[in-house]
Design an enzyme around this catalytic site. Sequence first.
Site, mmCIF file in Angstrom:
data_model
loop_
_atom_site.group_PDB
_atom_site.id
_atom_site.type_symbol
_atom_site.label_atom_id
_atom_site.label_comp_id
_atom_site.label_asym_id
_atom_site.label_seq_id
_atom_site.Cartn_x
_atom_site.Cartn_y
_atom_site.Cartn_z
ATOM 1 C CG HIS A 119 38.501 38.027 39.912
ATOM 2 N ND1 HIS A 119 39.435 39.006 39.617
ATOM 3 C CD2 HIS A 119 39.097 36.846 39.631
ATOM 4 C CE1 HIS A 119 40.542 38.445 39.170
ATOM 5 N NE2 HIS A 119 40.366 37.121 39.168
ATOM 6 C CG ASP A 136 43.300 37.658 37.029
ATOM 7 O OD1 ASP A 136 43.493 37.087 38.115
ATOM 8 O OD2 ASP A 136 42.301 37.444 36.312
ATOM 9 C CD GLU A 188 43.716 31.239 37.344
ATOM 10 O OE1 GLU A 188 42.795 30.656 36.738
ATOM 11 O OE2 GLU A 188 43.552 32.320 37.962
#
Length: 273
Positions: free
Chosen positions: A158, A165, A247
């Site tokens: 990130h 996300d 995820e």
Amino acid sequence: MAAAVVAALGVLAASAGGCGRSSPEPAPSTPPAPTSAPAAAPRLPGFVVLADVDPRILTDIRYAGAHNFVGRPIAGYREPLCLLTREAAEALRQVQDAALAGGHSLKVYDCYRPQPAADDFLAWAKRPGEQQMKGEFYPRVAKSALFDQGYIGTPTSHSRGSTLDLTLVDVPAPSQPPYAPGRPLVPCTAPVGQRFADNSIDMGTGFDCFDSLAHTDDPRVTDPARENRRLLRRLMTDAGFVNYDREWWHYRYRDEPYPDTYFDAPVARASVG
């Protein structure tokens, strides 16, 4: 800069005294306005605010508020904005076009994450007593195992500016009740309708659910959540993004421009110039 301005004024004064005038001009009654310093260079080169590239994409920047696994705003999040490299933002606009064609819209939870935020997570992980959000975000995983099991990491992709996300919402987007700190926590693994009333389509768990049920291809996830995860992955993959298999919400732009650079500028419009 102030010293340079003073020196420059001194040079001008010396020049005026050598011009041979018989009597100097009277000093002005109002001093001249101070010279402004030039604007600081952008701290995140080539980054943009996603809303400037595609205002159709919804945002719910969780780390700028209290509804996250720590339970408070995270260091480095000065504004609830999605910052991305221009390349990732442009690719995400293509995803939004495809999503809208199918009756959905993207909604982002997190984008560029400054290194101080990752450091904040690391410091939090070392304080075992701070577990006020466990009941929602990691109800079946020990806090001490979050790093070892890959749910939190530092450094994080990130911080390179091309990872985000996100989820899908129906169009028009259903309303989402605001988060109320102190409310009873419901596990992120609970069925849709019982867990936090996020306006996302059913993805099988809530966002930032630190549980194996959040693994993208976990076999326990059945329709419609399974198909919704596959839809999001197909849309993102077609535009050049790669999913992190633990995820369902986490995607990295494959051709990221800064694959080895981790930035620390805060999440703020001023950081992109």
